[in-house]
Each structure stands twice: as C-alpha cells, then as structure tokens.
Design a protein around this motif. Structure first.
Motif, PDB file in Angstrom:
ATOM      1  N   UNK A  86      73.874 139.778 -72.733  1.00 61.97           N
ATOM      2  CA  UNK A  86      73.515 139.021 -73.935  1.00 61.97           C
ATOM      3  C   UNK A  86      74.628 138.064 -74.373  1.00 61.97           C
ATOM      4  N   UNK A  87      75.914 138.484 -74.400  1.00 60.63           N
ATOM      5  CA  UNK A  87      76.967 137.552 -74.804  1.00 60.63           C
ATOM      6  C   UNK A  87      77.108 136.331 -73.891  1.00 60.63           C
ATOM      7  N   UNK A  88      76.846 136.482 -72.591  1.00 56.38           N
ATOM      8  CA  UNK A  88      76.941 135.336 -71.683  1.00 56.38           C
ATOM      9  C   UNK A  88      75.972 134.245 -72.121  1.00 56.38           C
ATOM     10  N   UNK A  89      74.719 134.636 -72.405  1.00 56.17           N
ATOM     11  CA  UNK A  89      73.736 133.669 -72.890  1.00 56.17           C
ATOM     12  C   UNK A  89      74.121 133.094 -74.242  1.00 56.17           C
ATOM     13  N   UNK A  90      74.634 133.956 -75.108  1.00 50.82           N
ATOM     14  CA  UNK A  90      75.001 133.533 -76.460  1.00 50.82           C
ATOM     15  C   UNK A  90      76.125 132.499 -76.436  1.00 50.82           C
ATOM     16  N   UNK A  91      77.180 132.760 -75.651  1.00 53.89           N
ATOM     17  CA  UNK A  91      78.334 131.867 -75.644  1.00 53.89           C
ATOM     18  C   UNK A  91      77.968 130.487 -75.090  1.00 53.89           C
ATOM     19  N   UNK A  92      77.210 130.469 -73.987  1.00 51.32           N
ATOM     20  CA  UNK A  92      76.801 129.181 -73.425  1.00 51.32           C
ATOM     21  C   UNK A  92      75.989 128.376 -74.416  1.00 51.32           C
ATOM     22  N   UNK A  93      75.058 129.049 -75.074  1.00 48.31           N
ATOM     23  CA  UNK A  93      74.209 128.389 -76.066  1.00 48.31           C
ATOM     24  C   UNK A  93      75.024 127.918 -77.260  1.00 48.31           C
ATOM     25  N   UNK A  94      75.963 128.748 -77.712  1.00 52.31           N
ATOM     26  CA  UNK A  94      76.786 128.400 -78.867  1.00 52.31           C
ATOM     27  C   UNK A  94      77.593 127.132 -78.601  1.00 52.31           C
ATOM     28  N   UNK A  95      78.163 127.033 -77.407  1.00 53.40           N
ATOM     29  CA  UNK A  95      78.986 125.868 -77.064  1.00 53.40           C
ATOM     30  C   UNK A  95      78.143 124.599 -77.049  1.00 53.40           C
ATOM     31  N   UNK A  96      77.030 124.627 -76.337  1.00 47.87           N
ATOM     32  CA  UNK A  96      76.224 123.416 -76.175  1.00 47.87           C
ATOM     33  C   UNK A  96      75.502 123.025 -77.456  1.00 47.87           C
ATOM     34  N   UNK A  97      74.910 124.003 -78.137  1.00 50.18           N
ATOM     35  CA  UNK A  97      74.125 123.669 -79.319  1.00 50.18           C
ATOM     36  C   UNK A  97      74.997 123.296 -80.513  1.00 50.18           C
ATOM     37  N   UNK A  98      76.125 123.983 -80.690  1.00 51.32           N
ATOM     38  CA  UNK A  98      76.984 123.699 -81.846  1.00 51.32           C
ATOM     39  C   UNK A  98      77.516 122.275 -81.816  1.00 51.32           C
ATOM     40  N   UNK A  99      77.914 121.824 -80.631  1.00 51.32           N
ATOM     41  CA  UNK A  99      78.483 120.478 -80.529  1.00 51.32           C
ATOM     42  C   UNK A  99      77.478 119.408 -80.945  1.00 51.32           C
ATOM     43  N   UNK A 100      76.246 119.551 -80.501  1.00 57.66           N
ATOM     44  CA  UNK A 100      75.236 118.546 -80.839  1.00 57.66           C
ATOM     45  C   UNK A 100      74.705 118.736 -82.252  1.00 57.66           C
ATOM     46  N   UNK A 101      74.535 119.990 -82.654  1.00 56.94           N
ATOM     47  CA  UNK A 101      73.985 120.238 -83.980  1.00 56.94           C
ATOM     48  C   UNK A 101      74.932 119.764 -85.069  1.00 56.94           C
ATOM     49  N   UNK A 102      76.233 119.858 -84.818  1.00 56.09           N
ATOM     50  CA  UNK A 102      77.213 119.380 -85.796  1.00 56.09           C
ATOM     51  C   UNK A 102      76.988 117.909 -86.094  1.00 56.09           C
ATOM     52  N   UNK A 103      76.787 117.111 -85.051  1.00 53.92           N
ATOM     53  CA  UNK A 103      76.555 115.676 -85.235  1.00 53.92           C
ATOM     54  C   UNK A 103      75.269 115.429 -86.011  1.00 53.92           C
ATOM     55  N   UNK A 104      74.176 116.055 -85.594  1.00 54.97           N
ATOM     56  CA  UNK A 104      72.896 115.812 -86.239  1.00 54.97           C
ATOM     57  C   UNK A 104      72.849 116.395 -87.644  1.00 54.97           C
ATOM     58  N   UNK A 105      73.448 117.583 -87.807  1.00 58.53           N
ATOM     59  CA  UNK A 105      73.432 118.209 -89.126  1.00 58.53           C
ATOM     60  C   UNK A 105      74.151 117.378 -90.165  1.00 58.53           C
TER      61      UNK A 105
END
Length: 507
Positions: A86-105
């Motif tokens: 579960x953490x492997x999926x979580x970390x990959x998602x956190x890295x990719x989504x956070x970077x883009x969501x920060x800009x859009x948010x």
C-alpha cells in the motif's frame, strides 16, 4: 506496567497534553478570520513542519492502534499488504498528484477538494455531489474515535463511554476554533512524539530476535504457520495475490485523493520546496507504517489471543500489549504517542469534512451566489462550528455502537466508507490535473459509477471476496476504481470534441 497509581499519572499527562494543544489552538484561532483561513491557514508553513504534519495526518489511530491487530491475527500477509504494498502506491501517487494539484489548487483558490472539482469542471452541482460523497469520511472519524477510546479507557481505568464522550467533546470543541493554523503545528508536534513512540515500540520486541531473524519467524510459525505466509488462506482479507498485492497497490494510489491529504500541499509557504516537503513526509511516514510489525510482538505475547481467560478483540490487542510490556514512565510516553496518532488525523478530518459541508453544501443553500465579504465569512465560520457540533454527536453515537458490536474491527467500517469516497474522487482528480478540455460528463459519470459499483459489490456480495460476515472493502474499492476509470476515460475519448459538454473555462 504497574497499575499502582498509573492512572493518576496518565490523567496528569493527558491533562498536560491537552493544555499544550489548547495553546496552539488559541494561537491558531487568533489568525483565523474566515472560513478560508480555517480551511487552509495562512499558507506560510515550512516544508519540514508541513511534511511532519502530513505524515501525522496520513497516519492515524488505524496505523498505531487498529492495524497492528490485523498483523497479530493474520500475520505476514497483513503486514505485506498494509505496510509494504500500500505505501508504494501511496508514495508514487503523492509525488505526482501533489505537484500538479498544488498548481491547480492555488490557481483557483480552492479550499476543499469538492470545491476544486466543481471549479475545475465548471459545475457547482458536481462539486456539491462530491461534497455529499465526502460524508463517507465520517466512518474514518468513527475509527479514530474508537481507537482513542480504547487507549484512554485502558490508561485512565474508566469505562469506554466516558472516555469516548470526554475525548470527543475536547477534540471537536477545540477544532471549532483553531482550524488549519492550529492543526499544522499540533500535527507537527504529534509527528515528533509519534516518531519517538514508533522507535520505542519497534525496539520493544528486540529480545524476540535472540535467535536471529530465522528464530523470530520460528516463534511465529510455532503459533500458526499461516502467520508467516505471503497469503493467509484462513483470513477473510489476505487470501491471495489479488487481495494482498493488487488491491492494496490500487488503494494506495487512490488514498491520496482524500481531502485532508491532497490539499495539504496548498499550505506551503511561497517559494518553499515541494520536493523537500514530499521527502520529509515519505521518510517519516515509512517509519510509521512499520509500527504494524509490533503486531507480531503482540501475537507472541498473546499466542492464543486471550488475556486472563478472555478473548482479546482485534481493536484492543495493541493497548493490551502496551499495558503488559512497559514500565509506568515508558508506558505514559507510548500512550501520548498513541493519542497523538489518533488526534493528528482526527483533526484533519474534522477540519476538511466540516469545511466541505459548510462551504460546499450549506453555503449554496443559505447564501446562494452571494459574493465573499467579511460579514459572510464571519457567518460561515459560525455555521462551521455548528456543523462540528453535529459531527461530534454523530461520532459519539456511531463510535459507541462500534465499541459494543464491531464486525471483526472498526477498520472494516472505515475502509468501506473511505475507499468508496476516494474511488469516487480518483478519476476527477486525475482528469482535472492531467487532461485539458474534459467534458464534465466523464468525471461525473465516473464518480457516480464508483459509488454504485463499490456498494453493489460490497453489500450485494458480488465476489467471493465480499461474501460472508466479514467482507473485504479493498476488493470493492479496487473494482469501483477500475469501473470508474473505464467509464470516465471511455466517455472522455467519446465526448472530448463536444464543446457543449466542456467547462466554460479550462484551468
């Protein structure tokens, strides 16, 4: 742990801890002038403080109190799925989504995930629908309340209902005022305490390794050989590669779509390093996930899962382990750490769920399209406090029911609600971040599909994994996410050239 006077020391320590929390709440409340401040704070936090805060927010009573029980009962298959895959999926998602969501948010000034979705796809109705779905996160609030109640009742030697009511009144009470400005600092302090406790707990079983790693596994295998296998055929949740590996990897990816996780990056100070924030979060969170290994220690201590002739409930085995194995002083530190683990996520959930209800459900009903001004923001802040009171009442009644009659564990209830929510949020977050000119029907249909499929699979017992008294919510959530992706991306490719279905403005 000696019982003589321990509850008195525990009471004093809990009281002192409460005063420290109140200090930061008062400090945060002084900076909270509007519902926007309550939701996102001053947006001026350093990567280290925010990284510690998010690690504590992702972790919860589930990680420190509830989930080690799954490892104690079902062994390596539970640890493999919950602490490694579960953490492997979580970390990959956190890295990719956070970077883009920060800009859009930041570009749309979104205070909640549902608000972001509504603005991103140009549909207030869709934003309100996601806000309604976010009510499913109340199940996670119930899990944390149950975990904290178990710890407090055991430490203070009081009945569970008294511990539950007192804890809910205190936590929900101070969250009426502090909001994000208080939560980030309290979470960071809680994360440091949790790190200390995690190291103590992981080191507490060192004597079990006197015969080396092989000797340790021999002890576990002598209790039940199934406890050392990658897949435990006797468990209701970790029977094969699909449940242990595939489902938990998919769930790990989707976990980041919870509002109290994905919106955290919006609170970084201007110009701060997002990479440092993510690094601090992942390093600290990895240590927290390994706390589940203590479930093995607990099983060695209670090989037949009983204490004093009484069967130990899964949700209570961690508390029993702490009480049996630690001196008064160390035991008190651990209790504060377990409380911190619960409060860190509970605060984030109260803040995000109440803000979503206030901003995205109640505001449109009471104030329509009225533009923001100081008077409206003050009114919304007061409405938010009423919402928190209602959430507190719900939490007390639902948690009390779970304390009395859980189905294996309150973790099953929480997983069922939370997995359904982020299955609904997964496609709109992906399409909103990575695609342009998205026809709003695609993410909206995906969200509705996810909810229908998840609960149909779970309650309709549509798979071998979701039949019987104990059903696996991870399977229902995984199938829901796959179905939502098929519907959402299928409609995107079919309708992407239909201009009438696209948002008026593409962010």
């Amino acid at each position: 742990m000696s019982n003589a006077g321990f509850e008195n020391y525990a009471f004093i320590l809990v009281l002192a801890y409460a005063f420290v929390i109140l200090f930061f709440v008062i400090r945060g409340a002084m900076k909270t002038k509007s519902i926007q401040d309550y939701a996102l704070g001053s947006r001026g936090f350093s990567p280290l403080v925010l990284g510690l805060s998010l690690a504590a927010g992702i972790t919860s009573a589930a990680t420190f109190i509830i989930n080690p029980g799954f490892v104690a009962f079902f062994g390596w298959s539970a640890f493999l799925s919950m602490s490694l895959i579960l953490p492997v999926g979580l970390y990959g998602s956190l890295i990719y989504l956070s970077k883009s969501f920060t800009h859009y948010g930041q570009s749309v000034k979104a205070a909640t995930l549902s608000q972001w979705i509504g603005l991103r796809f140009g549909s207030k109705a869709y934003g309100q629908l996601m806000a309604f779905f976010s009510l499913l996160l109340i199940t996670f609030i119930v899990l944390i309340c149950v975990g904290l109640t178990k710890v407090l009742a055991q430490a203070l030697k009081i009945d569970e209902f008294t511990a539950l009511v007192g804890m809910v009144i205190f936590v929900f009470g101070y969250m009426m005022f502090g909001g994000a400005n208080a939560m980030i600092y309290t979470n960071a302090i809680q994360a440091v305490i949790m790190l200390v406790v995690a190291i103590i707990l992981l080191g507490s079983g060192a004597h079990f390794f006197e015969g080396g790693i092989s000797g340790f596994w021999e002890k576990i295998a002598s209790i039940d050989p199934n406890l050392t296998k990658n897949f435990n055929q006797t468990s209701p949740l970790f029977r094969d590669w699909f449940e242990v590996i595939f489902c938990n990897f998919v769930i790990g990816i989707a976990i980041v779509c919870q509002p109290h996780i994905i919106t955290r990056s919006l609170m970084l100070e201007k110009g701060a390093s997002l990479n440092k924030f993510l690094l601090y979060t992942i390093v600290v969170e990895t240590i927290f996930f390994f706390v589940l290994f203590v479930g093995f220690y607990a099983r060695i201590e209670f090989p037949d899962l009983t204490a004093d002739g009484q069967a130990i409930k899964m949700d209570g085995i961690m508390s029993m382990y702490v009480v049996k194995n630690f001196s008064n002083f160390t035991g008190l530190i651990i209790i504060v750490g377990l409380i911190s683990a619960g409060l860190s996520t509970l605060e984030g959930l109260i803040q995000s769920v109440s803000t979503t209800i206030t901003s995205d459900l109640i505001r449109p009903m009471l104030y329509g399209d009225k533009s923001d001004d100081e008077t409206l923001q003050r009114k919304l802040k007061n409405v938010n406090r009423i919402v928190i009171i209602v959430l507190a009442v719900i939490a007390i009644f639902w948690s009390n029911q779970q304390l009395a009659n859980p189905k294996l564990s309150v973790g099953i209830l929480a997983q069922n609600g939370v997995y359904a929510f982020f299955a609904a949020a997964f496609v709109p977050v992906l399409q909103g971040i990575f695609l342009k000119n998205v026809p709003r029907i695609a993410p909206m249909a995906a969200s509705i599909t996810a909810i229908i499929v998840h609960f149909s699979v779970y309650y309709g017992q549509l798979t071998p994994y979701t039949t019987g008294e104990v059903r696996n919510p991870a399977v229902a959530g995984t199938i829901a996410i796959i179905a939502a992706c098929i519907v959402g991306f299928g409609l995107y490719f079919i309708k992407k050239n239909d201009l009438s279905l696209q948002p008026k403005t593409d962010i």
